[in-house]
Write a protein that holds these residues in place. Sequence first.
Motif, short mmCIF file in Angstrom:
data_model
loop_
_atom_site.label_atom_id
_atom_site.label_comp_id
_atom_site.label_asym_id
_atom_site.label_seq_id
_atom_site.Cartn_x
_atom_site.Cartn_y
_atom_site.Cartn_z
N LYS A 129 -51.93 -69.26 -39.03
CA LYS A 129 -50.97 -70.13 -39.71
C LYS A 129 -49.68 -69.40 -40.06
N GLU A 130 -49.78 -68.09 -40.30
CA GLU A 130 -48.61 -67.33 -40.72
C GLU A 130 -47.54 -67.28 -39.63
N ILE A 131 -47.95 -67.25 -38.38
CA ILE A 131 -46.98 -67.27 -37.29
C ILE A 131 -46.30 -68.64 -37.22
N ASP A 132 -47.08 -69.70 -37.43
CA ASP A 132 -46.49 -71.05 -37.44
C ASP A 132 -45.42 -71.18 -38.51
N ALA A 133 -45.56 -70.46 -39.61
CA ALA A 133 -44.62 -70.56 -40.73
C ALA A 133 -43.29 -69.88 -40.47
N ILE A 134 -43.17 -69.14 -39.37
CA ILE A 134 -41.87 -68.54 -39.03
C ILE A 134 -41.32 -69.12 -37.72
N LYS A 135 -41.83 -70.27 -37.30
CA LYS A 135 -41.36 -70.90 -36.07
C LYS A 135 -39.86 -71.21 -36.13
N HIS A 136 -39.36 -71.52 -37.33
CA HIS A 136 -37.93 -71.84 -37.46
C HIS A 136 -37.06 -70.63 -37.18
N VAL A 137 -37.59 -69.44 -37.38
CA VAL A 137 -36.86 -68.22 -37.05
C VAL A 137 -36.99 -67.93 -35.55
N ILE A 138 -38.21 -68.02 -35.03
CA ILE A 138 -38.45 -67.76 -33.61
C ILE A 138 -37.64 -68.72 -32.74
N ALA A 139 -37.39 -69.92 -33.25
CA ALA A 139 -36.62 -70.92 -32.50
C ALA A 139 -35.17 -70.49 -32.27
N LYS A 140 -34.69 -69.56 -33.06
CA LYS A 140 -33.32 -69.04 -32.91
C LYS A 140 -33.21 -68.00 -31.80
N ILE A 141 -34.37 -67.58 -31.27
CA ILE A 141 -34.42 -66.53 -30.25
C ILE A 141 -34.57 -67.17 -28.88
N ASP A 142 -33.87 -66.64 -27.89
CA ASP A 142 -34.02 -67.10 -26.51
C ASP A 142 -35.50 -67.05 -26.13
N ALA A 143 -36.04 -68.15 -25.65
CA ALA A 143 -37.47 -68.25 -25.34
C ALA A 143 -37.91 -67.19 -24.33
N ASP A 144 -37.02 -66.74 -23.48
CA ASP A 144 -37.36 -65.72 -22.49
C ASP A 144 -37.59 -64.35 -23.12
N HIS A 145 -37.24 -64.24 -24.40
CA HIS A 145 -37.40 -62.97 -25.11
C HIS A 145 -38.53 -63.02 -26.14
N VAL A 146 -39.35 -64.06 -26.07
CA VAL A 146 -40.49 -64.21 -26.98
C VAL A 146 -41.77 -64.05 -26.17
N TYR A 147 -42.64 -63.17 -26.65
CA TYR A 147 -43.85 -62.81 -25.90
C TYR A 147 -45.10 -63.05 -26.75
N LYS A 148 -46.17 -63.40 -26.04
CA LYS A 148 -47.47 -63.57 -26.68
C LYS A 148 -48.55 -63.17 -25.67
N ALA A 149 -49.41 -62.24 -26.06
CA ALA A 149 -50.49 -61.81 -25.17
C ALA A 149 -51.43 -62.97 -24.91
N ALA A 150 -51.81 -63.16 -23.65
CA ALA A 150 -52.62 -64.31 -23.28
C ALA A 150 -54.09 -64.14 -23.63
N SER A 151 -54.57 -62.91 -23.58
CA SER A 151 -56.00 -62.67 -23.76
C SER A 151 -56.35 -62.42 -25.23
N GLU A 152 -57.43 -63.04 -25.68
CA GLU A 152 -57.91 -62.79 -27.04
C GLU A 152 -58.52 -61.40 -27.19
N ASP A 153 -58.76 -60.71 -26.09
CA ASP A 153 -59.30 -59.35 -26.14
C ASP A 153 -58.22 -58.32 -26.45
#
Length: 304
Positions: free
Chosen positions: A106-130
């Motif tokens: 939930k904590e990441i969801d709470a900063i979505k308004h900040v992440i939205a200011k960043i070019d989406a091509d510069h936002v990363y998230k690891a795909a694997s839960e491992d």
Amino acid sequence: MKLNIQNETSRLRAVILGTAKSNGATPTLQEAYDPKSIEHIKAGTYPTVKDMIHEIESVAAVLKKYDVAVYRPEIIEDYNQIFARDIGLVIEDKFIKANILPDREKEIDAIKHVIAKIDADHVYKAASEDIHFEGGDIMVHNDYIFIGTYLGDDYSDCIVARTNMEGVAYIASLFPHKKVKAFDLNKSMTDPRDNALHLDCCFQPVGHDKAIIHKEGFRNPEEYEFLVDLFGFDNLFHIDKKEMYHMNSNIFSIAEDVVISERNFNRLNDWLRKNKITVEEVPYAEIAKQEGLLRCSTLPLIRD
């Protein structure tokens, strides 16, 4: 927003600062994530929301004094959102969402308004839960990326181990031109004096060429010696077990010559001033009872 983080100490221009405004009730022992919180829950000394709000807003005031753009999470009712460093990090111009404990998504969801200011091509998230990593374990130091991890056989059962070698490999894959150095940290689920929860609990660069370090935080002496060789012994401020427990290495740099530090860190603050670093002292001893301090509460976005 054009991100830029090359190191831990260049002049800060923009940062996400956590919030304590709706932190909720004292957690149960089963809900606690670290041995220091457990210690204070048992003792009846867990910090109050009022005290934590006062402490974190004192940091906000210092940041504004230095004309830093301060972003805050959206408020989640009755939820701990103090430690913004855990949930993401910036290296160079990339924002990387951390793969954190599932209960904290939930904590990441709470900063979505900040992440939205960043070019989406510069936002990363690891795909694997491992792949596991948290921002407190990762430090960029010019040509280097330092990453705290834990190589014990009990990693999967060790809730205070937050970054694995898969996480190290993932970060390295994003920055093939950097020198990535992993550090195997001492962990304890029962004694906070023996628990380096993140790398910034036992090490942090400060100033131009100096660092704070707790030798016993490292399981492998050769990895401690690597930092001695890199920085030079005389440029390291060694903290003892008690100072590590109180989070002396977890201060926060606004610039090479300005830091925010806890007001009770007398020996450290004197050393910083002797090295011509301005120390902005704040009260933070209550928040420290959750095994996190100033670096843990901040997620830098832009430095000069």
